[in-house]
Design a protein around this motif. Structure first.
Motif, PDB file in Angstrom:
ATOM      1  N   PHE A  37      -7.306  -0.829   3.539  1.00 51.27           N
ATOM      2  CA  PHE A  37      -7.186   0.299   2.628  1.00 51.27           C
ATOM      3  C   PHE A  37      -7.881  -0.075   1.319  1.00 51.27           C
ATOM      4  CE2 PHE A  37      -2.866   1.807   4.510  1.00 51.27           C
ATOM      5  CZ  PHE A  37      -3.523   2.406   5.566  1.00 51.27           C
ATOM      6  N   TYR A  38      -8.575   0.881   0.724  1.00 56.57           N
ATOM      7  CA  TYR A  38      -9.335   0.601  -0.494  1.00 56.57           C
ATOM      8  C   TYR A  38      -8.397   0.240  -1.644  1.00 56.57           C
ATOM      9  CZ  TYR A  38     -12.727   0.835  -4.197  1.00 56.57           C
ATOM     10  OH  TYR A  38     -13.525   0.511  -5.257  1.00 56.57           O
ATOM     11  N   ALA A  57       0.876  -1.182   0.000  1.00 53.95           N
ATOM     12  CA  ALA A  57       0.000   0.000   0.000  1.00 53.95           C
ATOM     13  C   ALA A  57       0.910   1.227   0.000  1.00 53.95           C
ATOM     14  CB  ALA A  57      -0.900   0.007   1.229  1.00 53.95           C
ATOM     15  N   GLN A  58       0.771   2.085  -1.024  1.00 52.83           N
ATOM     16  CA  GLN A  58       1.667   3.229  -1.217  1.00 52.83           C
ATOM     17  C   GLN A  58       0.947   4.541  -0.968  1.00 52.83           C
ATOM     18  OE1 GLN A  58       3.973   2.892  -4.791  1.00 52.83           O
ATOM     19  NE2 GLN A  58       4.593   5.034  -4.780  1.00 52.83           N
ATOM     20  N   PHE A  59       1.658   5.479  -0.327  1.00 54.04           N
ATOM     21  CA  PHE A  59       1.147   6.813  -0.023  1.00 54.04           C
ATOM     22  C   PHE A  59       2.327   7.774   0.034  1.00 54.04           C
ATOM     23  CE2 PHE A  59       2.336   4.821   3.925  1.00 54.04           C
ATOM     24  CZ  PHE A  59       2.892   5.835   4.695  1.00 54.04           C
ATOM     25  N   LYS A  89     -13.147   6.865  -3.356  1.00 53.28           N
ATOM     26  CA  LYS A  89     -13.125   5.779  -2.365  1.00 53.28           C
ATOM     27  C   LYS A  89     -11.754   5.543  -1.741  1.00 53.28           C
ATOM     28  CE  LYS A  89     -17.064   3.175  -4.058  1.00 53.28           C
ATOM     29  NZ  LYS A  89     -17.534   1.819  -4.418  1.00 53.28           N
ATOM     30  N   LEU A  90     -10.719   6.236  -2.207  1.00 54.45           N
ATOM     31  CA  LEU A  90      -9.388   6.011  -1.656  1.00 54.45           C
ATOM     32  C   LEU A  90      -9.379   6.230  -0.144  1.00 54.45           C
ATOM     33  CD1 LEU A  90      -6.997   7.756  -4.213  1.00 54.45           C
ATOM     34  CD2 LEU A  90      -7.346   5.299  -3.890  1.00 54.45           C
ATOM     35  N   SER A  91      -8.671   5.363   0.555  1.00 52.21           N
ATOM     36  CA  SER A  91      -8.450   5.567   1.981  1.00 52.21           C
ATOM     37  C   SER A  91      -7.452   6.707   2.144  1.00 52.21           C
ATOM     38  CB  SER A  91      -7.892   4.291   2.618  1.00 52.21           C
ATOM     39  OG  SER A  91      -8.799   3.216   2.451  1.00 52.21           O
ATOM     40  N   GLY A 150     -13.241   1.580   1.295  1.00 49.84           N
ATOM     41  CA  GLY A 150     -13.922   2.508   0.389  1.00 49.84           C
ATOM     42  C   GLY A 150     -15.206   3.075   0.941  1.00 49.84           C
ATOM     43  N   GLU A 151     -15.464   2.874   2.228  1.00 52.69           N
ATOM     44  CA  GLU A 151     -16.715   3.320   2.843  1.00 52.69           C
ATOM     45  C   GLU A 151     -16.505   4.576   3.681  1.00 52.69           C
ATOM     46  OE1 GLU A 151     -19.708   1.943   2.321  1.00 52.69           O
ATOM     47  OE2 GLU A 151     -18.772   0.529   0.946  1.00 52.69           O
TER      48      GLU A 151
END
Length: 193
Positions: free
Chosen positions: A109-110, A30-32, A145-147, A169-170
Motif C-alpha cells: 500500500f502506498y 494501514a488504515q482505511f 497515489k493512494l492505494s 503508488g503505481e
C-alpha cells in the motif's frame, strides 16, 4: 462478535469499494474505511459499535477497528503491519479478523504521504475531516497515489477478498488479499470465538 458483524455488513453493502487506504505507516499499520461518497459516509459517522474485549493480539496481519476512544468504533479499520503492536491491545483495539493470504499486497500500500494531519500537524497525509466531507474527489486531486480497493467480495460465504489498486503508488499495479473474520478465524492457541 459485534465488530465482525459490522465488517460483514459493510462488505455486503459495497462500502469499501473505491475506499482509499489513507493512512499507511510502514512497520506499524494501514488504515482505511472512510467511504469515498460523503453521503454514504454520513449515514455511518455516528453509528458507533459497543466495545468488545480484546481476545487476540494486534499482531502482523490482524484487522482491527480504529477508534477515537471508548465507544467510537464505526467504519474505519486498520491492518497491523508488524508483530510489535501488542501495546494496542491494552488500549482496547480488538482484532476482528486476520489477513490469511496476500500480506505482501498489504505491505505494498502506498505510504509516501506519511502521517495524516489529524495525528501530526506537520504530517503531509490526508485530512480525515476533508475525506469525510469531500470524499474521493479530494483524495484523487490531492493524493492520487493512494492505494484503494476496487473490489471487495465474499468468497464462498466466509473469507473476504480485497482487490487493491495503485500498489506502490503505481497506476495499474493490483493485487488481492484475503481476510477471515471472527468466528471463522481464531488465533493460534485460542479457542474459537
Amino acid at each position: 462478535p459485534i465488530g465482525a458483524g459490522r465488517f460483514k455488513t459493510l462488505v455486503s453493502e459495497g462500502f469499501f469499494e473505491e475506499c482509499r487506504v489513507f493512512r499507511v505507516l510502514p512497520n506499524f499499520m494501514a488504515q482505511f474505511g472512510i467511504n469515498g461518497d460523503p453521503d454514504v459516509q454520513a449515514k455511518w459517522n455516528w453509528n458507533y459499535l459497543e466495545d468488545e474485549p480484546v481476545a487476540a493480539s494486534n499482531s502482523r496481519g490482524a484487522l482491527s477497528f480504529a477508534n477515537a476512544g471508548p465507544g467510537t468504533r464505526s467504519t474505519q479499520l486498520f491492518i497491523n503491519l508488524n508483530d510489535k503492536n501488542s501495546f494496542l491491545d491494552e488500549r482496547g483495539f480488538s482484532p476482528i479478523g486476520q489477513v490469511v493470504e496476500g500480506m505482501d499486497v498489504v505491505e505494498r500500500f502506498y505510504s509516501g504521504y506519511g502521517e495524516t494531519v489529524n495525528f501530526d500537524p506537520s504530517g503531509e497525509g490526508p485530512d480525515q475531516d476533508l475525506i469525510q466531507s469531500e470524499g474521493n474527489e479530494y483524495l484523487q486531486s490531492s493524493y492520487p497515489k493512494l492505494s484503494y480497493y476496487s473490489k471487495v467480495q465474499f468468497l464462498y460465504g466466509r473469507p473476504i477478498e480485497f482487490t487493491a489498486e495503485n500498489l506502490d503508488g503505481e497506476p495499474g499495479e493490483t493485487g488481492t488479499f484475503i481476510v477471515l473474520t471472527r468466528p471463522d478465524w481464531a488465533p493460534i492457541g485460542a479457542g474459537r470465538f
